[in-house]
Enzyme design. Structure first.
Site, PDB file in Angstrom:
ATOM      1  CG  LEU A 347      -2.080  -0.510   1.114  1.00  0.00           C
ATOM      2  CD1 LEU A 347      -2.676  -1.073   2.656  1.00  0.00           C
ATOM      3  CD2 LEU A 347      -2.942  -1.340   0.630  1.00  0.00           C
ATOM      4  N   GLY A 348       1.881   1.391   0.260  1.00  0.00           N
ATOM      5  CA  GLY A 348       2.805   2.475   1.158  1.00  0.00           C
ATOM      6  C   GLY A 348       4.068   1.869   1.662  1.00  0.00           C
ATOM      7  N   GLY A 350       6.976   4.188   4.574  1.00  0.00           N
ATOM      8  CA  GLY A 350       6.841   4.878   5.183  1.00  0.00           C
ATOM      9  C   GLY A 350       8.217   4.637   5.849  1.00  0.00           C
ATOM     10  N   GLY A 351       8.754   5.880   7.310  1.00  0.00           N
ATOM     11  CA  GLY A 351       9.258   6.630   7.286  1.00  0.00           C
ATOM     12  C   GLY A 351      10.228   5.355   8.273  1.00  0.00           C
ATOM     13  CG  PHE A 352       8.767   3.777  11.934  1.00  0.00           C
ATOM     14  CD1 PHE A 352      10.044   4.074  12.465  1.00  0.00           C
ATOM     15  CD2 PHE A 352       8.351   4.833  12.189  1.00  0.00           C
ATOM     16  CE1 PHE A 352      10.147   4.876  13.188  1.00  0.00           C
ATOM     17  CE2 PHE A 352       7.973   6.177  13.492  1.00  0.00           C
ATOM     18  CZ  PHE A 352       9.700   6.181  13.917  1.00  0.00           C
ATOM     19  N   GLY A 353       8.652   2.188   7.619  1.00  0.00           N
ATOM     20  CA  GLY A 353       9.231   0.790   6.730  1.00  0.00           C
ATOM     21  C   GLY A 353       7.656   0.202   6.016  1.00  0.00           C
ATOM     22  CB  VAL A 355       1.723   0.171   4.478  1.00  0.00           C
ATOM     23  CG1 VAL A 355       0.481  -0.427   5.440  1.00  0.00           C
ATOM     24  CG2 VAL A 355       2.193   0.912   5.890  1.00  0.00           C
ATOM     25  CG  ASP A 466       4.314  13.047  10.867  1.00  0.00           C
ATOM     26  OD1 ASP A 466       4.723  13.614  10.304  1.00  0.00           O
ATOM     27  OD2 ASP A 466       4.990  11.937  10.178  1.00  0.00           O
TER      28      ASP A 466
END
Length: 681
Positions: A347-348, A350-353, A355, A466
């Site tokens: 799905l996408g 992000g900064g942490f991993g 999804v 955020d």
């Protein structure tokens, strides 16, 4: 003459006589002629126990006496006295984590079609909470602490009138003969006897608990309330229970009820017990000793191989992990749900991993699975401690954390799946469809409500850190839900937040963060102000390709405000179809929230009041980036002049590996500064 007197007596005293018939006793429900109405997942076992819910998530089970009970004197409008006694037993999926509880209820209907599972116990929903038209009286036996309803703990009894915010509640307990309070564990899987009594003369409800058939002299709860306006002339009595992210099996073993009198007490010895697990019968095999020896050796080898393999791929559970509140999923469950974390399910990022979209069976549920990057600098234990707290958050405008999984260095978080994705995809570039103003305003108010809950409604203050369009997700009904709590910080009410590294996204960072390093509710409000302008204008907070005069959105909106052309800033893709008053409120509020001075920004409580039209918003008299005596928005950019961001683009998140930047003083103009970040051309 005698017949006339008898007829006259029955005429005057017909109501009390009929009320004496409103009595029933169930010492188990195994009789085929048992008169009880079940709906949802409720069922009756052969041994006479009825089960309201099983250990399946997000379900409702109800059981009601099938005929309505006459509760009110139609002539005088007063409610009769009543009492009930019942024995219940709650068996949670996990010993320490109940979910969600059950309630004895008096309701106008047996179906309660609008009732939702989870914290609503199958009785009500978020929209009808507190409505006088509900005509709901309930006594809840709650095993999850829900801060939306101001629950005192995760093991309490509450008296509820038309709402699940209890009018009075107490930790589950019973009072012994010496008046000493003895605690009771509602989710301890043992039978508990409950008595609920209403005295119409004194207008008092008493609730009493005991682990035995002996009724304590002193009730656990006493609450003064006149039920005459609440109860209708005829009502249904029964039970409702639900499960949520965590599940429990809720059982009723026996039940008695009586109008205008004391309900019959129930002897535990005379009631059926909760069905146990059926043990499998093993057939003895007679084999010769040599064959047994060979089988033993081969089995030992096979066990050794499987054990080594199992240890290699084991999900080791440490003691501290047992205290983590959300449901723990098995790694294989999530791997199968995401089709092996297949690229097509991504799905996408992000900064942490990454999804992934996943589908869980039984019941079929779509989820979003965030796979935390092994390179994340945050320690697993610290991260999970934070997730444990955030996992308790309950609000309709927050993306719900459903559970988690840890295997070695792999950490996975499971969230509600939001079918319409993130808000930024509907605002910027070339969206697949244009949001109407009605949809935008609804999203804004939803996010504001969620932020107010984080700041004031939870047991601790939660700073999101955020807030931005890409972290606002849209459900199937286009409701806005704030998600991604990877950067969130929690601290106690009344305490001061400590300094921390600066995290967030450029364009949403409050100016004072670079000076103090201290994230506060006010810095969240600043980011929300930027979000307000984005939603109304359909533009990013800092445009990469814009000219110098309209580089920063807040500055541009301020200039249009001064010129009296503020409506020129409204997203032209709506083609003028919007409520002018609502748009002006949003734009003015966006400018005020974007103030350079933290004390000049409103709290989220005031923001919600403005958006709901409960208070009149003040006029904007100063540029958002201005100090006490200055104007213009360049001060906003100057406030970042002490930070070096290594050419981070104007909408790049500063998280995980990006957040540990060192801050060194540089002396450049705002425009040169943005050039150095790749933010202008």
């Amino acid at each position: 003459m005698a017949h006339f007197l008898i007829l006259l007596f029955l005429t005057f005293f017909s109501v009390p006589v009929s009320c004496q018939m409103d009595e029933f006793v169930y010492t188990g429900f195994g009789d085929p002629n048992t008169n009880i109405s079940l709906n949802g997942v409720a069922m009756i076992y052969n041994n006479g126990v009825f089960q309201l819910t099983n250990e399946t998530r997000r379900l409702i089970g109800r059981a009601f006496y099938p005929s309505p009970i006459h509760f009110k004197n139609s002539t005088y409008g007063s409610v009769f006295s009543f009492s009930t006694c019942f024995v219940f037993s709650i068996h949670p999926e996990y010993p320490k984590l109940g979910g969600h509880g059950l309630a004895f209820t008096i309701a106008p209907s047996k179906e309660l079609k609008s009732g939702l599972p989870s914290q609503y116990l199958g009785l009500l929903n978020s929209k009808d909470m507190g409505n006088f038209s509900n005509h709901i009286f309930a006594v809840e036996f709650d095993t999850v602490q829900d801060f939306e309803f101001d629950d005192i703990n995760d093991n309490h009894v509450g008296i509820d009138v038309n709402s699940l915010t209890s009018n009075k509640s107490a930790a589950a307990a019973y009072l012994g003969d010496n008046s000493a309070e003895n605690s009771l564990n509602l989710k301890g899987s043992k039978p508990i006897v409950a008595w609920i009594e209403y005295d119409s003369a004194m207008n008092f409800v008493n609730v009493t608990l005991s682990p035995s058939s002996s009724k304590p002299r002193t009730p656990l709860l006493s609450f003064e309330v006149d039920l005459s306006p609440i109860l209708q002339e005829s009502m249904y009595v029964g039970f409702s229970a639900s499960t949520g992210l965590l599940a429990s099996s809720h059982y009723i073993l026996g039940w008695s009820f009586k109008m205008n009198g004391e309900a019959k007490s129930l002897e535990l010895d005379s009631l059926p017990s909760v069905p146990g697990l059926t043990k499998k019968k093993h057939t003895s095999l007679i084999v010769s000793l040599p064959i047994v020896g060979v089988v033993f050796i081969l089995t030992s080898i096979l066990i050794a191989v499987l054990t080594i393999r199992k240890i290699k791929n084991a999900e080791v559970i440490e003691a501290w992990e047992l205290e983590i509140v959300p449901h723990r999923y098995k790694y294989q469950q999530l791997k199968q749900a995401t089709r092996g974390f297949k690229g097509s399910e991504l799905l996408g990022v992000g900064g942490f991993g990454r999804v992934y979209k996943g589908t869980l069976p039984n019941p079929k549920t779509e989820v979003a699975v965030k796979r935390i990057s092994p390179e994340s600098k945050q320690g697993i234990r610290e991260f999970m401690s934070e997730i444990s707290s955030i996992g308790r958050l309950r609000h309709r405008n927050l993306v719900q954390l459903l559970g988690w999984c840890r295997r070695g260095g792999d950490l996975l978080l499971v969230y509600d799946f939001m079918p319409n994705g993130s808000l930024d995809k509907f605002l910027f570039d070339e969206p697949k469809c244009v949001l109407s103003w009605e949809q935008r305003f609804k999203i804004i108010k939803g996010v504001a409500s969620g932020l107010l809950y984080l700041h004031e409604g939870y047991e601790q203050i939660v700073i999101h850190r955020d807030v931005k369009a890409s972290n606002v997700l849209l459900d199937g009904e286009m409701n806005g839900r704030l998600g991604d709590f990877g950067l969130a910080k929690l601290y106690d009410h009344g305490s001061n937040p400590g300094t921390t590294r600066i995290v967030g996204t450029l364009g949403y960072l409050a100016p004072e963060l670079s000076r103090t390093g201290r994230a506060t509710t006010s810095s969240d409000v600043y980011a929300f102000g930027t979000l307000l302008l984005e939603v109304a204008c359909g533009r990013r907070p800092i445009e990469n390709k814009a000219g110098p005069e309209d580089l920063v959105l807040a500055d541009y909106v301020w200039n249009k405000w001064k010129e009296g052309r503020i409506l020129d800033m409204v997203d032209e893709r709506m083609e003028g179809d919007f409520d002018h008053n609502e748009v002006l409120i949003v734009l003015k509020l966006g400018l005020i929230c974007s103030s350079n001075e933290p004390l000049a920004r409103p709290s989220m409580r005031h923001v919600v009041s403005y958006l709901e039209g409960e208070a009149e918003i003040q006029e904007v008299v100063k540029a958002p980036g201005a100090g006490a005596d200055e104007g213009g928005f360049e001060d906003y950019l100057h406030s970042y002049a002490s930070s070096s961001f290594d050419k981070i683009s104007s909408h790049t998140q500063l998280a995980s590996g990006d957040v540990d930047r060192s801050f060194a003083s540089i002396s450049t103009s705002p425009l040169t500064f943005l050039h150095s970040m790749g933010g202008a051309s």
